[in-house]
Enzyme design. Structure first.
Site, mmCIF file in Angstrom:
data_model
loop_
_atom_site.group_PDB
_atom_site.id
_atom_site.type_symbol
_atom_site.label_atom_id
_atom_site.label_comp_id
_atom_site.label_asym_id
_atom_site.label_seq_id
_atom_site.Cartn_x
_atom_site.Cartn_y
_atom_site.Cartn_z
ATOM 1 N N HIS A 138 -8.448 8.211 2.571
ATOM 2 C CA HIS A 138 -8.059 9.272 2.663
ATOM 3 C C HIS A 138 -8.811 10.432 2.412
ATOM 4 O O HIS A 138 -9.870 10.250 1.465
ATOM 5 C CB HIS A 138 -6.774 9.464 1.601
ATOM 6 C CG HIS A 138 -7.061 9.250 0.092
ATOM 7 N ND1 HIS A 138 -7.218 7.768 -0.199
ATOM 8 C CD2 HIS A 138 -7.418 9.712 -0.927
ATOM 9 C CE1 HIS A 138 -7.540 7.675 -1.498
ATOM 10 N NE2 HIS A 138 -7.553 8.925 -2.129
ATOM 11 N N CYS B 6 0.946 -1.043 -0.149
ATOM 12 C CA CYS B 6 0.021 -0.052 0.221
ATOM 13 C C CYS B 6 0.843 1.355 -0.083
ATOM 14 O O CYS B 6 1.779 1.459 1.032
ATOM 15 C CB CYS B 6 -1.095 -0.069 1.102
ATOM 16 S SG CYS B 6 -1.876 1.497 1.471
ATOM 17 N N HIS C 137 -6.464 3.195 0.556
ATOM 18 C CA HIS C 137 -6.185 3.332 1.796
ATOM 19 C C HIS C 137 -6.870 4.615 2.163
ATOM 20 O O HIS C 137 -6.558 5.702 1.292
ATOM 21 C CB HIS C 137 -4.614 3.568 2.019
ATOM 22 C CG HIS C 137 -4.284 4.075 3.517
ATOM 23 N ND1 HIS C 137 -2.957 3.300 4.147
ATOM 24 C CD2 HIS C 137 -4.405 4.988 4.340
ATOM 25 C CE1 HIS C 137 -2.870 3.801 5.228
ATOM 26 N NE2 HIS C 137 -3.808 4.863 5.450
ATOM 27 N N HIS D 71 -9.041 14.351 0.368
ATOM 28 C CA HIS D 71 -8.598 15.472 -0.448
ATOM 29 C C HIS D 71 -9.081 16.715 0.128
ATOM 30 O O HIS D 71 -10.233 16.911 0.334
ATOM 31 C CB HIS D 71 -9.077 15.296 -1.892
ATOM 32 C CG HIS D 71 -8.661 14.067 -2.497
ATOM 33 N ND1 HIS D 71 -7.654 13.877 -3.497
ATOM 34 C CD2 HIS D 71 -9.181 12.869 -2.632
ATOM 35 C CE1 HIS D 71 -7.548 12.627 -3.986
ATOM 36 N NE2 HIS D 71 -8.442 11.950 -3.526
HETATM 37 P P1 5GP Z 1 -7.939 9.007 -4.973
HETATM 38 O O1 5GP Z 1 -8.165 9.034 -6.725
HETATM 39 O O2 5GP Z 1 -7.839 7.274 -4.668
HETATM 40 O O3 5GP Z 1 -9.117 9.681 -4.420
HETATM 41 O O4 5GP Z 1 -6.818 9.765 -4.653
HETATM 42 C C1 5GP Z 1 -5.419 9.123 -4.696
HETATM 43 C C2 5GP Z 1 -4.661 10.347 -4.799
HETATM 44 O O5 5GP Z 1 -3.337 9.796 -4.317
HETATM 45 C C3 5GP Z 1 -4.419 10.835 -6.192
HETATM 46 O O6 5GP Z 1 -4.867 12.278 -6.247
HETATM 47 C C4 5GP Z 1 -2.764 10.686 -6.380
HETATM 48 O O7 5GP Z 1 -2.292 11.788 -7.086
HETATM 49 C C5 5GP Z 1 -2.165 10.595 -5.059
HETATM 50 N N1 5GP Z 1 -1.126 9.827 -5.007
HETATM 51 C C6 5GP Z 1 -0.985 8.553 -5.451
HETATM 52 N N2 5GP Z 1 0.332 8.150 -5.079
HETATM 53 C C7 5GP Z 1 0.986 9.023 -4.343
HETATM 54 C C8 5GP Z 1 2.282 9.404 -3.867
HETATM 55 O O8 5GP Z 1 2.939 8.332 -3.811
HETATM 56 N N3 5GP Z 1 2.369 10.503 -3.178
HETATM 57 C C9 5GP Z 1 1.679 11.497 -3.226
HETATM 58 N N4 5GP Z 1 1.921 12.668 -2.257
HETATM 59 N N5 5GP Z 1 0.525 11.153 -3.764
HETATM 60 C C10 5GP Z 1 0.057 10.018 -4.331
HETATM 61 ZN ZN ZN Z 2 -2.406 1.279 3.706
#
Ligand code: 5GP
Ligand code: ZN
Length: 110
Positions: free
Chosen positions: A99, A4, A97, A101
């Site tokens: 999170h 992860c 995982h 935004h």
């Molecule tokens: P999701 O699409 O799951 O809501 O958001 C995941 C977010 O994690 C994306 O906006 C992506 O740019 C960010 N992200 C993915 N891998 C990394 C990483 O290794 N470092 C950082 N700082 N952001 C990440």
């Molecule tokens: Zn995790």
């Protein structure tokens, strides 16, 4: 959860700059920002999504919301921001995982 990416960031494996840290959460900049302010707030323990987090740890859930909302005020010039949880593949979740935004068009000028 060795595969992860957010567990690895929590463990410090990538040297990601933390913008905030509390008992249950960390915050850092999104690597691919969609707005001038784009922060991620992540529970230190692994939960699949916000439903899993809210179901299993009210303390961690509240901690995440407090940290995210405080950082939003610190990083925006007008106190306006989006607080977004993508939950599930069809809603755009790509990292499984939990999170939040924190998004804003109005960064605080430095
Ligand atoms: P999701 O699409 O799951 O809501 O958001 C995941 C977010 O994690 C994306 O906006 C992506 O740019 C960010 N992200 C993915 N891998 C990394 C990483 O290794 N470092 C950082 N700082 N952001 C990440
Ligand atoms: Zn995790």
């Amino acid at each position: 959860m060795s595969e992860c990416v957010f567990c690895k960031i929590v463990a410090g494996d990538f040297g990601t700059e933390l913008l905030g840290e509390t008992e249950h959460s960390i915050a850092f900049r999104d690597i691919n920002p969609e707005m001038p302010v784009h922060l991620l707030v992540v529970p230190k323990n692994h939960y699949r999504d916000i439903t899993d987090l809210a179901t299993h740890s009210e303390a961690a859930m509240l901690d995440l919301v407090k940290l995210g909302s405080q950082l939003a005020l610190e990083h925006t010039s007008d106190g306006s921001y989006k607080f977004l949880f993508n939950s599930g593949e069809n809603a755009g979740q790509t990292v499984f995982h939990a999170h939040a935004h924190v998004l804003s068009q109005m960064p605080k000028s430095v």
